[in-house]
Enzyme design. Structure first.
Site, PDB file in Angstrom:
ATOM      1  N   ASP A  32       0.861  -1.190   0.000  1.00 20.12           N
ATOM      2  CA  ASP A  32       0.000   0.000   0.000  1.00 20.12           C
ATOM      3  C   ASP A  32       0.897   1.240   0.000  1.00 20.12           C
ATOM      4  OD1 ASP A  32      -3.196   0.545   1.154  1.00 20.12           O
ATOM      5  OD2 ASP A  32      -1.774   2.210   1.038  1.00 20.12           O
ATOM      6  N   ILE A  33       0.589   2.188  -0.885  1.00 23.94           N
ATOM      7  CA  ILE A  33       1.448   3.367  -1.038  1.00 23.94           C
ATOM      8  C   ILE A  33       1.337   4.317   0.168  1.00 23.94           C
ATOM      9  CG2 ILE A  33      -0.151   4.943  -2.203  1.00 23.94           C
ATOM     10  CD1 ILE A  33       2.019   5.445  -4.299  1.00 23.94           C
ATOM     11  N   GLN A  95     -14.313   2.675   1.187  1.00 22.69           N
ATOM     12  CA  GLN A  95     -13.581   2.269  -0.022  1.00 22.69           C
ATOM     13  C   GLN A  95     -13.235   3.503  -0.850  1.00 22.69           C
ATOM     14  OE1 GLN A  95     -15.713  -0.324  -2.744  1.00 22.69           O
ATOM     15  NE2 GLN A  95     -13.820  -1.042  -3.691  1.00 22.69           N
ATOM     16  N   HIS A 101     -10.256  -5.321  -3.087  1.00 21.25           N
ATOM     17  CA  HIS A 101      -8.927  -5.589  -2.527  1.00 21.25           C
ATOM     18  C   HIS A 101      -9.038  -5.861  -1.038  1.00 21.25           C
ATOM     19  CE1 HIS A 101      -9.687  -1.255  -2.435  1.00 21.25           C
ATOM     20  NE2 HIS A 101      -9.036  -1.246  -1.280  1.00 21.25           N
ATOM     21  N   PHE A 102      -8.094  -6.655  -0.561  1.00 21.02           N
ATOM     22  CA  PHE A 102      -8.029  -7.008   0.855  1.00 21.02           C
ATOM     23  C   PHE A 102      -6.800  -6.343   1.455  1.00 21.02           C
ATOM     24  CE2 PHE A 102     -10.589 -10.142  -1.175  1.00 21.02           C
ATOM     25  CZ  PHE A 102     -11.563 -10.476  -0.245  1.00 21.02           C
ATOM     26  N   HIS A 103      -7.019  -5.590   2.548  1.00 20.62           N
ATOM     27  CA  HIS A 103      -5.911  -4.985   3.276  1.00 20.62           C
ATOM     28  C   HIS A 103      -5.329  -6.025   4.234  1.00 20.62           C
ATOM     29  CE1 HIS A 103      -6.836  -0.664   2.376  1.00 20.62           C
ATOM     30  NE2 HIS A 103      -8.034  -1.161   2.159  1.00 20.62           N
TER      31      HIS A 103
HETATM   32  P1  5GP Z   1      -9.670   1.414   0.069  1.00 17.17           P
HETATM   33  O1  5GP Z   1      -9.919   2.698   0.777  1.00 17.17           O
HETATM   34  O2  5GP Z   1     -10.269   1.471  -1.303  1.00 17.17           O
HETATM   35  O3  5GP Z   1     -10.041   0.195   0.818  1.00 17.17           O
HETATM   36  O4  5GP Z   1      -8.112   1.306  -0.038  1.00 17.17           O
HETATM   37  C1  5GP Z   1      -7.366   1.789  -1.067  1.00 17.17           C
HETATM   38  C2  5GP Z   1      -5.955   1.690  -0.581  1.00 17.17           C
HETATM   39  O5  5GP Z   1      -5.124   1.844  -1.701  1.00 17.17           O
HETATM   40  C3  5GP Z   1      -5.548   2.763   0.435  1.00 17.17           C
HETATM   41  O6  5GP Z   1      -5.043   2.142   1.594  1.00 17.17           O
HETATM   42  C4  5GP Z   1      -4.514   3.587  -0.289  1.00 17.17           C
HETATM   43  O7  5GP Z   1      -3.460   3.994   0.539  1.00 17.17           O
HETATM   44  C5  5GP Z   1      -4.032   2.657  -1.378  1.00 17.17           C
HETATM   45  N1  5GP Z   1      -3.649   3.291  -2.635  1.00 17.17           N
HETATM   46  C6  5GP Z   1      -4.297   4.307  -3.261  1.00 17.17           C
HETATM   47  N2  5GP Z   1      -3.690   4.618  -4.419  1.00 17.17           N
HETATM   48  C7  5GP Z   1      -2.621   3.764  -4.524  1.00 17.17           C
HETATM   49  C8  5GP Z   1      -1.602   3.600  -5.504  1.00 17.17           C
HETATM   50  O8  5GP Z   1      -1.524   4.298  -6.517  1.00 17.17           O
HETATM   51  N3  5GP Z   1      -0.690   2.621  -5.281  1.00 17.17           N
HETATM   52  C9  5GP Z   1      -0.730   1.831  -4.168  1.00 17.17           C
HETATM   53  N4  5GP Z   1       0.243   0.916  -4.043  1.00 17.17           N
HETATM   54  N5  5GP Z   1      -1.664   1.967  -3.225  1.00 17.17           N
HETATM   55  C10 5GP Z   1      -2.610   2.917  -3.396  1.00 17.17           C
END
Ligand code: 5GP
Length: 141
Positions: A32-33, A95, A101-103
């Site tokens: 995760d970035i 989200q 995706h799974f964290h």
């Molecule tokens: P969500 O909020 O959709 O569950 O999580 C998205 C996750 O993706 C967040 O934890 C965020 O930090 C990560 N993320 C967002 N953009 C990017 C990216 O361009 N590259 C990577 N590696 N992670 C990302």
């Protein structure tokens, strides 16, 4: 509706970079970035699905298999006190990227998580953490 131009679709197509730790026919995993803790990574089914409701059963099974494998590797690499696995569906649930995706997030006793999708990590740190996970995966294999 699935948006084929979401950031994870672009990563899956190789149009955007990431620190990849694992890939097979059905799944893909990378750091995760904006990690909420050191070692925070994401596991994606390759199937084009925004939320878990649209995901086929084989893709869901593959994603969970890879999530378990990566959770074991993160545990071995970072030796956390605990490990969180989470998955959000829809903005109301938190989200921010519309591809399932799974964290996988290591947790330390008494240490709060950094804020969700808030602050970018130094790429050199992400690279080093990815290498630790890849090494742990090789040990587990
Ligand atoms: P969500 O909020 O959709 O569950 O999580 C998205 C996750 O993706 C967040 O934890 C965020 O930090 C990560 N993320 C967002 N953009 C990017 C990216 O361009 N590259 C990577 N590696 N992670 C990302």
């Amino acid at each position: 509706m699935y948006d084929p131009n979401n950031v994870f679709a672009k990563i899956l197509r190789g149009e955007l970079p990431c620190f990849k730790v694992y890939e097979d026919d059905q799944t893909f995993a990378f750091m995760d970035i904006m990690p909420q803790a050191d070692g925070h990574l994401l596991v994606l089914p390759k199937e084009a699905a925004a939320e878990i409701f649209e995901l086929s059963e084989p893709a869901a099974q593959a994603a969970m298999r890879t999530t378990q494998r990566l959770a074991r590797a993160v545990r071995a690499a970072f030796q956390p006190d605990g490990l969180f696995i989470g998955q959000f569906n829809g903005p109301a649930a938190g989200q921010t990227v519309p591809h399932v995706h799974f964290h996988v997030i290591p947790r330390a006793e008494g240490q709060p998580l950094r804020r969700h999708a808030n602050e970018k990590q130094d790429p050199a740190v992400l690279k080093a953490h990815a290498e630790r996970v890849i090494a742990a995966l090789a040990e587990l294999a």
